[in-house]
Design an enzyme around this catalytic site. Sequence first.
Site, PDB file in Angstrom:
ATOM      1  N   LYS A  47      14.571   0.964   7.540  1.00 23.38           N
ATOM      2  CA  LYS A  47      14.091   1.817   6.445  1.00 23.38           C
ATOM      3  C   LYS A  47      13.579   3.162   6.981  1.00 23.38           C
ATOM      4  CE  LYS A  47      10.953  -1.176   5.129  1.00 23.38           C
ATOM      5  NZ  LYS A  47      11.156  -2.217   6.140  1.00 23.38           N
ATOM      6  N   ARG A  55       6.163  -3.342  -2.451  1.00 27.67           N
ATOM      7  CA  ARG A  55       6.284  -4.511  -1.588  1.00 27.67           C
ATOM      8  C   ARG A  55       5.859  -5.785  -2.307  1.00 27.67           C
ATOM      9  NH1 ARG A  55       6.034  -2.227   3.754  1.00 27.67           N
ATOM     10  NH2 ARG A  55       6.125  -3.767   5.413  1.00 27.67           N
ATOM     11  N   ARG A  96      11.233  -1.744  19.432  1.00 26.26           N
ATOM     12  CA  ARG A  96      10.880  -0.510  18.731  1.00 26.26           C
ATOM     13  C   ARG A  96       9.737   0.242  19.408  1.00 26.26           C
ATOM     14  NH1 ARG A  96       9.685  -0.533  12.352  1.00 26.26           N
ATOM     15  NH2 ARG A  96       8.118  -2.115  12.792  1.00 26.26           N
ATOM     16  N   ARG A 104       3.924  -0.555  18.302  1.00 26.04           N
ATOM     17  CA  ARG A 104       3.019  -1.071  17.280  1.00 26.04           C
ATOM     18  C   ARG A 104       2.477  -2.441  17.662  1.00 26.04           C
ATOM     19  NH1 ARG A 104       6.083  -0.098  11.680  1.00 26.04           N
ATOM     20  NH2 ARG A 104       4.959  -2.031  11.259  1.00 26.04           N
ATOM     21  N   ARG A 119       4.793 -11.396   9.185  1.00 27.57           N
ATOM     22  CA  ARG A 119       5.343 -10.317   8.347  1.00 27.57           C
ATOM     23  C   ARG A 119       6.601 -10.783   7.625  1.00 27.57           C
ATOM     24  NH1 ARG A 119       5.911  -5.899  12.641  1.00 27.57           N
ATOM     25  NH2 ARG A 119       6.953  -4.720  11.007  1.00 27.57           N
TER      26      ARG A 119
HETATM   27  P1  ADP Z   1       7.789  -2.556   8.445  1.00 28.16           P
HETATM   28  O1  ADP Z   1       8.658  -1.943   7.425  1.00 28.16           O
HETATM   29  O2  ADP Z   1       8.291  -2.408   9.824  1.00 28.16           O
HETATM   30  O3  ADP Z   1       7.402  -3.967   8.101  1.00 28.16           O
HETATM   31  P2  ADP Z   1       5.503  -0.899   7.610  1.00 28.16           P
HETATM   32  O4  ADP Z   1       5.142   0.207   8.503  1.00 28.16           O
HETATM   33  O5  ADP Z   1       6.168  -0.600   6.326  1.00 28.16           O
HETATM   34  O6  ADP Z   1       6.354  -1.892   8.483  1.00 28.16           O
HETATM   35  O7  ADP Z   1       4.204  -1.758   7.272  1.00 28.16           O
HETATM   36  C1  ADP Z   1       3.291  -2.184   8.261  1.00 28.16           C
HETATM   37  C2  ADP Z   1       2.159  -2.981   7.605  1.00 28.16           C
HETATM   38  O8  ADP Z   1       1.418  -2.142   6.709  1.00 28.16           O
HETATM   39  C3  ADP Z   1       2.587  -4.169   6.761  1.00 28.16           C
HETATM   40  O9  ADP Z   1       2.783  -5.349   7.535  1.00 28.16           O
HETATM   41  C4  ADP Z   1       1.397  -4.311   5.798  1.00 28.16           C
HETATM   42  O10 ADP Z   1       0.283  -4.919   6.424  1.00 28.16           O
HETATM   43  C5  ADP Z   1       1.028  -2.851   5.548  1.00 28.16           C
HETATM   44  N1  ADP Z   1       1.747  -2.277   4.385  1.00 28.16           N
HETATM   45  C6  ADP Z   1       2.689  -1.277   4.415  1.00 28.16           C
HETATM   46  N2  ADP Z   1       3.139  -0.998   3.184  1.00 28.16           N
HETATM   47  C7  ADP Z   1       2.480  -1.845   2.342  1.00 28.16           C
HETATM   48  C8  ADP Z   1       2.533  -2.055   0.930  1.00 28.16           C
HETATM   49  N3  ADP Z   1       3.369  -1.347   0.138  1.00 28.16           N
HETATM   50  N4  ADP Z   1       1.721  -3.026   0.408  1.00 28.16           N
HETATM   51  C9  ADP Z   1       0.886  -3.740   1.177  1.00 28.16           C
HETATM   52  N5  ADP Z   1       0.797  -3.598   2.511  1.00 28.16           N
HETATM   53  C10 ADP Z   1       1.583  -2.654   3.103  1.00 28.16           C
HETATM   54  P1  ADP Z   2      11.826  -0.470   9.329  1.00 28.64           P
HETATM   55  O1  ADP Z   2      11.267   0.877   8.970  1.00 28.64           O
HETATM   56  O2  ADP Z   2      12.709  -1.040   8.268  1.00 28.64           O
HETATM   57  O3  ADP Z   2      10.765  -1.444   9.767  1.00 28.64           O
HETATM   58  P2  ADP Z   2      12.960   0.941  11.652  1.00 28.64           P
HETATM   59  O4  ADP Z   2      13.732   2.035  11.033  1.00 28.64           O
HETATM   60  O5  ADP Z   2      11.664   1.266  12.311  1.00 28.64           O
HETATM   61  O6  ADP Z   2      12.771  -0.269  10.601  1.00 28.64           O
HETATM   62  O7  ADP Z   2      13.912   0.224  12.723  1.00 28.64           O
HETATM   63  C1  ADP Z   2      13.429  -0.809  13.591  1.00 28.64           C
HETATM   64  C2  ADP Z   2      13.965  -0.563  15.018  1.00 28.64           C
HETATM   65  O8  ADP Z   2      15.386  -0.758  15.044  1.00 28.64           O
HETATM   66  C3  ADP Z   2      13.728   0.854  15.545  1.00 28.64           C
HETATM   67  O9  ADP Z   2      13.435   0.763  16.928  1.00 28.64           O
HETATM   68  C4  ADP Z   2      15.065   1.571  15.308  1.00 28.64           C
HETATM   69  O10 ADP Z   2      15.295   2.582  16.299  1.00 28.64           O
HETATM   70  C5  ADP Z   2      16.071   0.440  15.414  1.00 28.64           C
HETATM   71  N1  ADP Z   2      17.194   0.579  14.473  1.00 28.64           N
HETATM   72  C6  ADP Z   2      17.148   0.999  13.185  1.00 28.64           C
HETATM   73  N2  ADP Z   2      18.371   0.969  12.610  1.00 28.64           N
HETATM   74  C7  ADP Z   2      19.216   0.483  13.558  1.00 28.64           C
HETATM   75  C8  ADP Z   2      20.637   0.185  13.594  1.00 28.64           C
HETATM   76  N3  ADP Z   2      21.421   0.390  12.512  1.00 28.64           N
HETATM   77  N4  ADP Z   2      21.136  -0.305  14.735  1.00 28.64           N
HETATM   78  C9  ADP Z   2      20.348  -0.522  15.814  1.00 28.64           C
HETATM   79  N5  ADP Z   2      19.026  -0.267  15.857  1.00 28.64           N
HETATM   80  C10 ADP Z   2      18.455   0.223  14.747  1.00 28.64           C
END
Ligand code: ADP
Ligand code: ADP
Length: 216
Positions: free
Chosen positions: A13, A88, A127, A161, A172
């Site tokens: 994302k 979410r 990541r 992270r 998660r």
């Molecule tokens: P990822 O997409 O990699 O899971 P995010 O950066 O979106 O990670 O979220 C990290 C953490 O922040 C989540 O595990 C949660 O604890 C919190 N968080 C993020 N967005 C939301 C949301 N929309 N509602 C509730 N908690 C959230």
């Molecule tokens: P999200 O925001 O959904 O949690 P990220 O965009 O941070 O996910 O992606 C998670 C990890 O995977 C990052 O280290 C990113 O560089 C890598 N990544 C994202 N998209 C791809 C892909 N299509 N192929 C391989 N690695 C990817």
Amino acid sequence: MNLIILGPPGAGKGTQSEKMVETFGLVQLSTGDMLRAEVKSGSEPGDETKNIMDLGELVPDDRIVAMISKQIDKPSTVKGFILDGFPRTTVQARALDAMLSEKSLKMDHVIQLVVDENVIVERLSGRFSCSECGVGYHDSFKNPVEDGKCDKCGAQEFLRRSDDKPETVRSRLLAYREQTAPIIPFYSDKGVLQSIDGMGTVEEVFDKINEIVAGG
Ligand code: ADP
Ligand code: ADP
Ligand code: ZN
């Protein structure tokens, strides 16, 4: 143009949102980034937020909804915004609907990135990001061009992270399955959901998103 990008942790994302920002001048509204900024600021609610995030649980809906509403109201969203990590829960999805109609705005596309769970673990465990500008990298899939130096801003410090460790990733994923996955039928019932395979390369996934965006 306003978009929602949905998918489990590690689906890509943030990576795809970054590219949409560069290509279309949209503003990326990442609730995760906002919460990490709050934690970094050292404020009192930040301590509580950090505990919740380190457990891999979700921050209360009312706080998140207020945070997003404030960001949508900023003039910088004039070309549109991309919601990354929000909504979410079904409560957040309904609150977003109400908020948008109140502000006379609408979502143009709701895009779901579909990826297998084994890919998620691989993506999260590799990541890291630039500590200055936040741009994302991966140990196997996207290293900086020059070793140890950010492609975008030249900084030499990177972050991993604390919630990307395997124990927290399991929580998660559970939160995703139980609390976030139920919003998928909410959007498919409205007829606005478009699902794409998120398992290809970053460019392949971006091409699919572009097709959707170009199609209306
Ligand atoms: P990822 O997409 O990699 O899971 P995010 O950066 O979106 O990670 O979220 C990290 C953490 O922040 C989540 O595990 C949660 O604890 C919190 N968080 C993020 N967005 C939301 C949301 N929309 N509602 C509730 N908690 C959230
Ligand atoms: P999200 O925001 O959904 O949690 P990220 O965009 O941070 O996910 O992606 C998670 C990890 O995977 C990052 O280290 C990113 O560089 C890598 N990544 C994202 N998209 C791809 C892909 N299509 N192929 C391989 N690695 C990817
Ligand atoms: Zn940087």
